[in-house]
Design a protein around this motif. Structure first.
Motif, PDB file in Angstrom:
ATOM      1  N   VAL A  18       0.856  -1.180   0.000  1.00  0.00           N
ATOM      2  CA  VAL A  18       0.000   0.000   0.000  1.00  0.00           C
ATOM      3  C   VAL A  18       0.885   1.219   0.000  1.00  0.00           C
TER       4      VAL A  18
ATOM      5  N   THR B 181      -1.302  -3.797  -3.951  1.00  0.00           N
ATOM      6  CA  THR B 181      -2.008  -3.969  -2.676  1.00  0.00           C
ATOM      7  C   THR B 181      -2.751  -5.297  -2.591  1.00  0.00           C
TER       8      THR B 181
ATOM      9  N   SER C  64     -17.096 -10.661   0.432  1.00  0.00           N
ATOM     10  CA  SER C  64     -16.524  -9.309   0.452  1.00  0.00           C
ATOM     11  C   SER C  64     -17.412  -8.331  -0.314  1.00  0.00           C
TER      12      SER C  64
ATOM     13  N   LEU D 153     -19.096  -5.020   1.190  1.00  0.00           N
ATOM     14  CA  LEU D 153     -18.838  -3.722   0.559  1.00  0.00           C
ATOM     15  C   LEU D 153     -20.143  -2.997   0.264  1.00  0.00           C
TER      16      LEU D 153
ATOM     17  N   SER E  57     -12.724  -1.162  -8.069  1.00  0.00           N
ATOM     18  CA  SER E  57     -11.684  -1.128  -7.038  1.00  0.00           C
ATOM     19  C   SER E  57     -10.292  -0.979  -7.640  1.00  0.00           C
TER      20      SER E  57
ATOM     21  N   ALA F 122      -4.762   2.805  -1.108  1.00  0.00           N
ATOM     22  CA  ALA F 122      -5.218   2.328   0.198  1.00  0.00           C
ATOM     23  C   ALA F 122      -6.674   1.888   0.142  1.00  0.00           C
ATOM     24  N   ILE F 123      -7.462   2.532  -0.706  1.00  0.00           N
ATOM     25  CA  ILE F 123      -8.870   2.125  -0.865  1.00  0.00           C
ATOM     26  C   ILE F 123      -8.932   0.754  -1.512  1.00  0.00           C
ATOM     27  N   THR F 124      -8.106   0.554  -2.555  1.00  0.00           N
ATOM     28  CA  THR F 124      -8.050  -0.755  -3.208  1.00  0.00           C
ATOM     29  C   THR F 124      -7.648  -1.829  -2.200  1.00  0.00           C
ATOM     30  N   ALA F 125      -6.694  -1.510  -1.341  1.00  0.00           N
ATOM     31  CA  ALA F 125      -6.210  -2.478  -0.354  1.00  0.00           C
ATOM     32  C   ALA F 125      -7.319  -2.935   0.581  1.00  0.00           C
ATOM     33  N   ASN F 126      -8.288  -2.071   0.832  1.00  0.00           N
ATOM     34  CA  ASN F 126      -9.376  -2.406   1.751  1.00  0.00           C
ATOM     35  C   ASN F 126     -10.548  -3.107   1.072  1.00  0.00           C
ATOM     36  N   ARG F 127     -10.435  -3.331  -0.244  1.00  0.00           N
ATOM     37  CA  ARG F 127     -11.549  -3.928  -0.983  1.00  0.00           C
ATOM     38  C   ARG F 127     -11.475  -5.460  -1.046  1.00  0.00           C
ATOM     39  N   ASP F 128     -10.471  -6.084  -0.475  1.00  0.00           N
ATOM     40  CA  ASP F 128     -10.358  -7.545  -0.406  1.00  0.00           C
ATOM     41  C   ASP F 128     -10.451  -8.192  -1.789  1.00  0.00           C
TER      42      ASP F 128
END
Length: 731
Positions: free
Chosen positions: A102, A189, A224, A228, A250, A257-263
């Motif tokens: 990230v 990420t 996921s 979401l 995503s 960092a947003i992509t990283a939180n999208r699983d």
């Protein structure tokens, strides 16, 4: 590190997993303590490299082998130590370090990236009969049934990963097949994407220093996706339609960092150029990819008989719902690369592979109501309002019922339990009711006598199936006309979608299409979007979006006259008719002076269209809007062509049909069509026996298939470019 399921979605029993993890945690802590003593050194670079290798090893075991050796806590301990060492020695930070998955904000993302080789689409087999036809063609090509590899067709977003010296240097979306978008920062990420290839697999590269492009799918697990969307709805945001759209969206986040939180997860299954690897076929390639550290779908099979292929497809259909990710079919590929090369490609797809598409998934749900939607020409369309149900990977709550006759034919009634599917896995469709579950008081549905938008009477002209509202002041028609004017193919005002247009209409700022050209940045930036933030303050459109919209509006002023003519929404006037009218009457003044008889005499127009155009242009309200458009700078005429610059009409008498995307030239189909017309050709939107040639670009669709069926010659983009350059058609 949440545990992934094993083959075909079967999960390990949770009690066994819990016990195993606890045991591993104790054993691994002892292992770490011993390792820490053994590897303690005054050389931080050596320790950092050892930690990176250790973390990469456990990431490989977790994602590629589905066989973790340590607990989440032990893994986190390794990462924490690595972060601390890198923070203390920033000169030793490397882009391929696990800590760099990230990164910070990257403003220059999404630059174009040209793929090492074109990323082709696949031809579809819609049933086992069509699949057998493909197997028969392969058998005929080699004189025998050759081994094929069956893989699940992941419903995700295609990705191309490029490695140099064993390190990830670039990630790109599929794009148009030839050129994609750079999403490297975001793909770093995604935890199951190796930042470095495992050393054990480097020997499989013919040249370890040369770039190698590997391909697969990025997907979002079902769980996921549900989480979401639940979070989006809770925050008042738009939910994604399906996991495929969520994965694609995503990937294009400006903040990694947003992509990283999208699983997100991946399955990698292809190489752009098989000559880069010391493998002989698809089956060996998948094994090498696993060894290299990639997440490879375990549900693959090397099949040597037609029966084995059928069995794999049938198992995939049976287990589709149980899988933790979406699939929409099975991909069948000739295994040996040499045999693939001998079969080659068509204009749009490899001959050595086919996608067996699953039968449309059917679900039942409750029909709560049948509402009526009013279109831009006053057409009334019944719409089924249903209890939301997940069909083919996305939630369906509404579906068109087309017209009253169709409602009666299907005998659909409010209160029915209805069968729903997606035509082509895309368009929601109500097949009919489950009669055994029909309520006793369910009444036959009839079209209302008045417009639901304005209350005016509705009529049904003789010989037509549609009811229409006859009021020119109908608000619903105004909204649809405004959206049509801004749409692609018309004036193409990028970003002017239904939500913004609706708010502008509600505020009284937009009443007709001419009002677009009076909007300014300030009022658009302050536009109330009808929602509030967490502090209870109204959410505004904002200056960034406003600036882009004003630029798009200004750019639309210079669209060709035919686009404006189409954008006016004259009944029966589509893009082709608009182009024909603009060619015969290159200004709005000339067109308005034409008689109904003159218009009807044009080839391809006829009396019905002529009357519609004639009456529209002589309606005072419409003429007033056209005059305001002209005064506000919208091109209501085409520049007169210089007779001396007219191209030779070498294509006169020939009819072309264009399908798919033109990737080599970068032209749109409209631009290519205009270039053909400039040499005298006729360009049609449908294929018939009278069609001279079909030009098939990337992802060509049903028009290509129909051309093959009718025996119409099919040209690729290279042939089209030669025609436009020389004016000569192929022999």
């Amino acid at each position: 590190m949440a545990k992934a399921p094993n083959a075909f979605g079967a999960f390990f029993p949770m009690e066994e997993v819990k016990t195993a993890v606890e045991n591993m945690a104790d054993e691994q802590q002892n292992l770490l303590d011993e390792r820490a003593l053994a590897e303690a050194t005054s050389d931080p670079a050596a320790r950092i490299e050892a930690l990176r290798r250790e973390i990469e090893h456990h990431t490989y075991l977790y994602y590629a082998q589905d066989a973790p050796e340590i607990s989440d806590g032990a893994f986190d301990s390794l990462m924490r130590e690595l972060r601390e060492l890198e923070a203390a020695h920033p000169e030793l930070v490397d882009p391929s370090s696990p800590t760099q998955r990230v990164g910070g904000y990257v403003g220059e993302q999404f630059a174009p990236v040209r793929h090492a080789r074109r990323m082709y689409s696949l031809d579809n087999a819609m049933d086992l009969e069509e699949l057998d036809a493909w197997i028969e063609r392969v058998t005929e090509a080699f004189g025998r049934m050759v081994p094929v590899v069956c893989e699940l067709k992941i419903d995700g977003s295609s990705i191309a990963l490029t490695y140099e010296d064993g390190r990830l240097v670039r990630a790109a979306t599929r794009g148009d097949g030839t050129t994609g978008e750079d999403v490297t920062a975001n793909m770093r990420t995604v935890k199951d994407v190796p930042l470095r290839l495992r050393e054990a697999a480097l020997g499989g590269l013919r040249d370890a220093a040369a770039p190698v492009e590997l391909r697969g799918e990025v997907y979002m697990p079902k769980s996921s996706f549900d989480a979401l969307n639940a979070a989006a709805v809770a925050n008042g945001k738009q939910a994604f339609a399906n996991p495929r759209n969520a994965a694609a969206g995503s990937l294009r986040q400006k903040d990694p960092a947003i992509t990283a939180n999208r699983d997100l997860s991946t399955f990698i299954y292809a190489v752009a150029d098989e000559r880069a690897l010391a493998v002989e076929g698809q089956w060996e390639l998948l094994a090498w990819l696993r060894e290299a550290g990639f997440h490879v779908n375990p549900d693959v099979e090397l099949c040597e008989t037609r029966e084995a292929v059928h069995a794999f497809c049938e198992r995939a259909i049976e287990r589709r719902e149980a899988l933790p990710y979406e699939i929409d079919g099975v991909v069948v590929k000739v295994n040996a690369f040499a045999q693939q090369e001998s079969m080659g490609y068509t204009a749009r797809a490899p001959r050595w592979a086919v996608a067996f598409k699953f039968p449309p998934e059917e679900k039942t749900t409750l029909l709560h109501d049948i509402t009526v939607q009013v279109g831009r020409t006053g057409k009334l369309t019944p719409v089924a309002e249903m209890e939301p149900v997940v069909v083919a990977g996305s939630t369906v709550a509404r579906a068109t019922l087309h017209n009253e006759d169709e409602v009666q034919r299907k005998d659909v009634r409010v209160g029915d339990t209805v069968i729903v599917r997606k035509a082509g896995d895309v368009i929601p469709e109500v097949l009919g009711p489950v009669l055994a579950l029909r309520p006793a008081d369910a009444a036959v549905w009839r079209m209302p006598a008045t417009c639901p938008s304005c209350g005016s009477p509705v009529i049904r002209e003789e010989g037509e199936v549609d009811f229409r509202c006859i009021s020119i002041d109908c608000p619903a028609q105004a909204l649809e006309r405004l959206l049509h004017w801004a749409s692609r193919g018309a004036m193409d005002i990028d970003g002017m979608g239904e939500e913004i247009v609706s708010r502008l209409v509600e505020s009284g700022r937009l009443t007709d299409v001419a009002d677009y050209y009076t909007l300014d940045e300030v009022e658009l930036a302050l536009l109330d979007m009808g929602r509030v933030n967490k502090d209870g303050e109204p959410i505004r459109l904002g200056s960034t979006v406003a600036k882009k919209l004003v630029a798009a509006i200004d750019g639309s002023r210079a669209r060709p006259f035919s686009r404006a003519l189409f954008g006016l929404g004259i009944r029966h006037v589509g893009k082709t008719i608009a182009e024909l009218l603009a060619a015969a009457y290159p200004s709005i003044e000339a067109l308005m002076e034409a008689s109904e008889e003159d218009l009807a005499a044009l080839d391809g127009v006829g009396p019905k269209i002529a009357r519609s155009v004639y009456l529209f242009l002589r309606t005072p309200d419409n003429a007033a809007v056209i005059e305001r458009l002209r005064k506000r700078g919208v091109a209501m005429a085409d520049e007169a062509a210089d007779p001396d610059e007219q191209l030779p009409q070498t294509l006169e008498g020939l009819t072309f049909v264009l399908t798919g995307s033109l990737v080599e030239s970068g032209m749109t189909r409209d631009e290519a069509g205009a270039a053909l017309k400039a040499r005298g050709a006729k360009v049609s939107g449908s294929v018939s026996k009278k069609t001279s040639y079909v030009v098939a670009g990337e992802a060509a669709g049903s028009k290509y298939d129909k051309a093959v069926t009718l025996g119409v010659p099919v040209l690729d983009e290279a042939a089209l470019l030669r025609i436009l350059e020389t004016g000569e058609v192929p022999e």
